[in-house]
Design an enzyme around this catalytic site. Structure first.
Site, short mmCIF file in Angstrom:
data_model
loop_
_atom_site.label_atom_id
_atom_site.label_comp_id
_atom_site.label_asym_id
_atom_site.label_seq_id
_atom_site.Cartn_x
_atom_site.Cartn_y
_atom_site.Cartn_z
N MET A 30 -51.50 11.51 24.41
CA MET A 30 -51.54 10.37 23.48
C MET A 30 -51.09 9.10 24.22
O MET A 30 -50.65 8.13 23.59
CB MET A 30 -50.66 10.64 22.26
CG MET A 30 -51.16 11.84 21.45
SD MET A 30 -50.83 11.73 19.69
CE MET A 30 -49.05 11.70 19.67
N GLY A 31 -51.18 9.12 25.55
CA GLY A 31 -50.78 7.94 26.32
C GLY A 31 -49.28 7.84 26.46
O GLY A 31 -48.57 8.85 26.33
N GLY A 36 -43.80 13.57 33.34
CA GLY A 36 -44.12 14.87 32.73
C GLY A 36 -45.64 15.05 32.62
O GLY A 36 -46.19 16.10 32.96
N HIS A 37 -46.33 14.00 32.17
CA HIS A 37 -47.80 14.08 32.09
C HIS A 37 -48.41 14.22 33.48
O HIS A 37 -49.40 14.92 33.67
CB HIS A 37 -48.37 12.80 31.44
CG HIS A 37 -47.97 12.59 30.02
ND1 HIS A 37 -47.08 11.63 29.63
CD2 HIS A 37 -48.36 13.22 28.88
CE1 HIS A 37 -46.92 11.67 28.33
NE2 HIS A 37 -47.68 12.62 27.84
N GLU A 148 -44.99 22.93 28.59
CA GLU A 148 -44.21 23.97 27.90
C GLU A 148 -43.09 23.36 27.07
O GLU A 148 -42.52 24.04 26.21
CB GLU A 148 -43.61 24.95 28.94
CG GLU A 148 -44.66 25.89 29.49
CD GLU A 148 -44.12 26.84 30.55
OE1 GLU A 148 -42.92 26.74 30.91
OE2 GLU A 148 -44.91 27.67 31.03
N LYS A 149 -42.74 22.10 27.33
CA LYS A 149 -41.69 21.47 26.53
C LYS A 149 -42.06 21.51 25.05
O LYS A 149 -41.23 21.83 24.20
CB LYS A 149 -41.44 20.03 26.96
CG LYS A 149 -40.29 19.40 26.17
CD LYS A 149 -40.02 17.99 26.60
CE LYS A 149 -40.99 17.01 26.00
NZ LYS A 149 -40.87 16.86 24.53
N VAL A 176 -40.90 19.23 32.91
CA VAL A 176 -40.38 18.35 33.97
C VAL A 176 -39.08 17.75 33.45
O VAL A 176 -39.00 17.36 32.28
CB VAL A 176 -41.40 17.24 34.29
CG1 VAL A 176 -40.81 16.20 35.23
CG2 VAL A 176 -42.65 17.85 34.88
N SER A 185 -39.66 13.00 28.31
CA SER A 185 -40.37 12.79 27.05
C SER A 185 -40.48 11.30 26.79
O SER A 185 -39.57 10.53 27.15
CB SER A 185 -39.57 13.44 25.91
OG SER A 185 -40.04 12.98 24.66
N ARG A 187 -40.05 10.02 24.07
CA ARG A 187 -38.99 9.68 23.11
C ARG A 187 -37.70 9.24 23.78
O ARG A 187 -36.87 8.60 23.16
CB ARG A 187 -38.63 10.91 22.26
CG ARG A 187 -39.74 11.36 21.38
CD ARG A 187 -39.39 12.69 20.83
NE ARG A 187 -40.53 13.25 20.15
CZ ARG A 187 -40.45 14.09 19.15
NH1 ARG A 187 -39.28 14.48 18.70
NH2 ARG A 187 -41.52 14.56 18.59
O1 PAF Z 1 -48.95 16.49 22.96
C1 PAF Z 1 -49.68 15.51 22.67
O2 PAF Z 1 -49.62 14.47 23.30
C2 PAF Z 1 -50.62 15.62 21.48
O3 PAF Z 1 -50.08 16.38 20.46
C3 PAF Z 1 -52.03 16.13 21.88
C4 PAF Z 1 -51.99 17.55 22.42
C5 PAF Z 1 -52.64 15.21 22.93
C6 PAF Z 1 -52.95 16.13 20.65
O4 PAF Z 1 -53.07 14.86 20.10
#
Ligand code: PAF
Length: 291
Positions: A30-31, A36-37, A148-149, A176, A185, A187
Site C-alpha cells: 500500500m506504499g 521491510g518492503h 511474516e510480520k 525485518v 512498520s 506505523r
Molecule cells: O499488507 C499490505 O500492505 C496490504 O494489506 C496488502 C497485502 C497490499 C493488500 O492491500
C-alpha cells in the site's frame, strides 16, 4: 522501470515477459515503502526474472472509523525506492481502475479472519483477501511475497490461494527489524520519540520467550508470561493480546508440540497499535533457524 496504471497494461506487460519465458514475482503493497518492503523486493528479485510491485491503498480493507484518507502516501519517494532496488514495474492503479463498480463479490476466510486483528477490525481481512485475489488475477505471478510480520494476513492469503487453487505460490519473508529489535512498520513513524524508545520492549519479551523455548520450555502460559513480564516494565505499553497459536490454523495452543507454532502479540503504545510475531519451530536453534 515502468509505471503502469491500468489493468490492461499490466496484463500486457506480464504477457510479454511470459512469452519470453520469464518468471514473474509480485510484491503487493500500500506504499509508504520502507526497508521491510525492500526485503520483500530483494527476495522477489532473487527468485524471479521479473519483479512487479503494486502500490495501491485499498479502501475496502479500512473500516468506517479507520482513516483511509490519512493513510501515508508518497508516490515519488516510493517510485524512487523501487527504481533503486531494481523493480521492473510498479502497478499504481486509481481506485476507479480497481473498483469500476461497487463490488458484489468478496472473499471470506472466516476462521482465520474473525479472530485477533479481525475481531478488532471486522471486514478488514475480507477487504485484504479480495484485493489480493484481484491483484493476483491481474498480475498472474509465479510467486507473491508477504511479510511474516503481518502473520495473520499471511495465513489468510495462504489459505485463500490454497482453497481457490491459485497459480501463485505465496512466499512469507521474515520480519525485518530496526537495530534495537522493533519490527519495521510504517506505523513506527507515528510513535512519539518517548514511545519509540520503549517500543523494542515487545521484541525483548519475545527474545526472553525464545530463550526459554531453546532450553526446552514448551508450555504456552510460561512462554507468554515472559513477554508479559517484559512489557509490564513499561507502563505506557498495554498488551492487547499475546498468545501461542498454530502457525497454519491460528488456533490457540496450550503447548508447542511437533507442529510449527507462533507467538502473536498486539500491543498499544499511545495511539499506535503494534504487532509482532515469533515463530517457534520444533528443532530450531537459538537463532530461530531450523537445525
Ligand atoms: O499488507 C499490505 O500492505 C496490504 O494489506 C496488502 C497485502 C497490499 C493488500 O492491500
Amino acid at each position: 522501470m515502468q509505471t503502469i496504471t491500468t489493468v490492461r497494461d499490466l496484463r500486457r506487460f506480464v504477457w510479454l515477459h511470459r512469452q519470453a519465458g520469464r518468471t514473474i514475482g509480485f510484491v503487493p503493497t500500500m506504499g509508504a515503502l520502507h526497508h521491510g518492503h525492500m526485503a520483500l523486493v530483494e527476495r522477489c528479485r532473487a527468485d524471479n526474472d521479473v519483479t512487479v510491485v503494486s502500490i495501491f491503498v485499498n479502501p475496502t480493507q479500512f473500516g468506517p472509523g479507520e482513516d483511509f484518507d490519512a493513510y501515508p502516501r508518497d508516490l515519488d519517494r516510493d517510485l524512487e525506492l523501487c527504481r533503486e532496488h531494481g523493480v521492473d514495474a510498479v502497478f499504481h492503479p486509481a481506485v476507479a481502475e480497481m473498483y469500476p463498480e461497487p463490488l458484489q463479490t468478496g472473499i471470506e476466510v472466516p476462521a482465520l479472519s474473525t479472530i485477533l486483528i479481525g475481531e478488532q477490525r471486522p471486514g478488514h481481512f475480507r477487504g485484504v483477501a479480495t484485493v489480493v485475489a484481484k491483484l493476483l488475477n491481474i498480475a498472474e505471478p509465479d510467486r507473491a511475497y508477504f511479510g511474516e510480520k503481518d502473520f495473520q494476513q499471511l495465513a489468510v492469503v495462504r489459505r485463500m490461494a490454497f482453497d481457490l487453487s491459485m497459480r501463485a505460490s505465496i512466499v512469507g519473508v521474515p520480519t525485518v527489524r530496526e537495530a534495537d529489535g522493533l519490527a519495521a512498520s510504517s506505523r513506527n513513524k507515528r510513535l512519539t520519540p518517548a514511545e519509540r524508545r520503549v517500543a523494542p520492549v515487545i521484541h525483548q519479551g519475545m527474545l526472553a520467550a525464545r530463550s526459554l523455548f531453546s532450553t526446552g520450555e514448551r508450555d504456552a502460559a510460561t512462554l507468554v508470561s515472559a513477554i508479559r513480564s517484559a512489557t509490564e516494565r513499561e507502563p505506557s505499553i498495554s498488551l492487547l493480546s499475546c498468545d501461542l497459536r498454530d502457525s497454519a490454523t491460528l488456533g490457540i495452543l496450550e503447548r508447542v508440540t511437533d507442529k510449527p507454532a507462533v507467538l502473536l502479540v498486539t500491543a498499544r503504545l499511545g495511539s499506535v497499535v503494534l504487532i509482532d510475531q515469533l515463530e517457534l519451530r520444533p528443532g530450531a536453534t537459538e537463532e530461530g533457524e531450523a537445525a
